[in-house]
Enzyme design. Structure first.
Site, PDB file in Angstrom:
ATOM      1  N   TYR A   1     -12.022  51.974 -26.886  1.00  6.84           N
ATOM      2  CA  TYR A   1     -13.455  51.374 -27.253  1.00  6.84           C
ATOM      3  C   TYR A   1     -13.285  49.978 -27.957  1.00  6.84           C
ATOM      4  CZ  TYR A   1     -18.650  50.914 -28.242  1.00  6.84           C
ATOM      5  OH  TYR A   1     -19.674  50.527 -28.281  1.00  6.84           O
TER       6      TYR A   1
ATOM      7  N   SER B   1     -20.139  45.327 -30.738  1.00  6.74           N
ATOM      8  CA  SER B   1     -20.175  46.475 -31.404  1.00  6.74           C
ATOM      9  C   SER B   1     -19.301  46.054 -32.841  1.00  6.74           C
ATOM     10  CB  SER B   1     -19.294  47.721 -30.917  1.00  6.74           C
ATOM     11  OG  SER B   1     -19.275  48.700 -31.761  1.00  6.74           O
TER      12      SER B   1
END
Length: 351
Positions: free
Chosen positions: A209, A196
Site C-alpha cells: 500500500y 495517504s
C-alpha cells in the site's frame, strides 16, 4: 486579517530564532524537542499559509470523481452536487446499490458513469461520455479517489496483489489524469489525487500500500511542477486511517487468509500458524484506530475543488501532521523501534 497575519509572521520569526535554546533548556529529551518542533511547525505553517477563502463559481463547472461507489468519493459527490457543480461520478459497479443510491439522492446534474480505472477502454469511454455531456460547462477538476488496499506481510503478499494495487492506485491515476488533462488544461482547473500518509512513512504490513501511495505522491509532485506553466493546480489529499470500506476488518482478514492459503508451505512453516493468527488479531486491533470522522477528509477534498487558492497538499487531522513531522526527523533505527508496536507480539515458529 492582514495585520493579524503580519503580527503572526513576526511572532513566528522570533519564535524560531529563540527556539533551539528554549527547546534544549526545556526538554533535554531529543524526542520531546522534536515534538515541540512539530507542534510549532504546524502552527507556523497555518499562520504563514492562511488565506481568505474565496469560493469558485460552480455554475459552469463540472467535476469528475473516480471511486464513487462508496467512501470518500461517494460523499464528495453528494457535497459537490449540493453546491451546484455538475458531477460525473465514476463507479466501478454502476448498477449496484452504492451508485444507484447516489444517483437517486442527488440532482439531475449528477451523472453516474462506469469507470474501472484499470481498463484503458473504459477510461477512454468515460472521456467520450464527459465530452458529450459537458455542454456549455468546463471540466474544472478531476478527483482521482479510486483506491484499493491490502495490509499484509510481504512474504505472503503475492506478486499478483502487488500488481493489482499498483494498477489501481498508481497506473489508474496516471490513466485517468493523462486522458482528461487536455480538458483540465483548457479550463486552467485542477487535478486532485487522493494519496495517504502511508505515502510518507511505512508501517509493517503496509509495504504494498505504501509503495503505491509513495508513487502517487511522486507522480503528483512532478505533475504539479510541470503543469504550473498552464495555471493548472495539482493537489494531494493525504489522510491517515479512516473508517471506510478500505479499513473494514472482515475484508482484510479474508484477503489475508486467501494470501496465506496460497503461500508456499516452506514459508508458512517459518512463520507458523500461531504467528499468523497473532498477525490477524493485531490487524484487527489496528483497524480499530481508524478515525470515524471521515468528514475531516471530505472537507479537505471540498476545499481542494472549491477554493480559488487551494493548498498543494492537505493532511487531515492536526495530530497526524505532528506525527509525520516527528517521524520524518528521526533516524530509521528509532522509527523502526517505534513502529515495531504494530507487529504481532510473538516470534515466528522458527525462532
Amino acid at each position: 486579517m492582514a495585520a493579524i497575519k503580519f503580527v503572526g509572521i513576526i511572532g513566528v520569526v522570533l519564535l524560531w530564532y529563540f527556539l533551539p535554546g528554549f527547546a534544549e533548556a526545556l526538554y533535554p529529551s531529543r524526542i520531546l524537542q522534536l515534538a515541540l518542533y512539530g507542534i510549532l511547525t504546524v502552527i507556523s505553517w497555518k499562520i504563514l499559509t492562511s488565506k481568505k477563502f474565496v469560493a469558485v463559481d460552480p455554475s459552469n463547472k463540472a467535476v469528475l470523481i473516480t471511486g464513487c461507489d462508496s467512501g470518500f468519493g461517494n460523499q464528495l459527490s453528494h457535497k459537490l452536487d449540493a453546491l451546484g457543480y455538475t458531477v460525473f461520478a465514476g463507479c466501478l459497479q454502476p448498477d449496484r446499490e452504492g451508485a444507484q443510491k447516489l444517483k437517486m439522492s442527488c440532482s439531475d446534474r449528477l451523472m453516474i458513469i462506469p469507470l474501472d480505472v484499470t481498463d484503458d477502454w473504459q477510461v477512454r469511454g468515460a472521456v467520450k461520455t464527459v465530452k458529450e455531456n459537458l455542454k456549455d460547462k468546463v471540466l474544472w477538476a478531476v478527483v482521482n479517489n479510486a483506491g484499493v488496499a491490502i495490509f499484509t506481510e510481504i512474504e505472503w503478499c503475492s506478486v499478483t496483489q502487488f500488481q493489482r494495487i499498483m494498477d489501481v492506485n498508481v497506473l489508474g491515476v496516471v490513466r485517468v489524469t493523462k486522458l482528461f488533462l487536455p480538458f483540465i488544461r483548457e479550463a486552467e482547473g485542477r487535478i486532485i489525487n487522493v494519496a495517504s500518509l502511508a505515502g510518507r512513512f511505512t508501517l509493517p504490513a503496509f509495504g504494498a500500500y505504501s509503495m503505491s501511495k509513495k508513487a502517487c505522491i511522486a507522480f503528483s509532485d512532478a505533475l504539479r511542477q510541470e503543469m504550473a506553466k498552464f495555471n493548472v493546480r495539482v493537489i494531494t489529499i493525504e489522510p491517515g486511517l479512516y473508517k471506510t470500506p478500505i479499513s473494514e476488518t472482515d475484508n482484510l482478514i479474508n484477503m489475508n487468509r486467501k494470501s496465506w492459503s496460497e503461500t508456499p508451505t516452506e514459508v508458512k512453516d517459518v512463520y507458523g500458524e500461531e504467528y499468523f493468527d497473532a498477525f490477524l488479531k493485531n490487524i484487527t486491533e489496528q483497524m480499530k484506530r481508524a478515525r470515524p470522522n471521515v468528514n475531516e477528509v471530505i472537507e479537505r477534498m471540498l476545499d481542494a475543488v472549491t477554493n480559488e487558492s487551494p493548498k498543494s497538499r492537505y493532511v487531515p487531522y492536526w495530530l497526524s501532521k505532528i506525527r509525520l513531522i516527528i517521524l520524518a526527523h528521526l533516524p530509521s533505527s528509532v522509527t523502526d523501534k517505534l513502529l515495531n508496536v504494530y507487529m504481532p507480539n510473538i516470534k515466528p515458529s522458527n525462532e
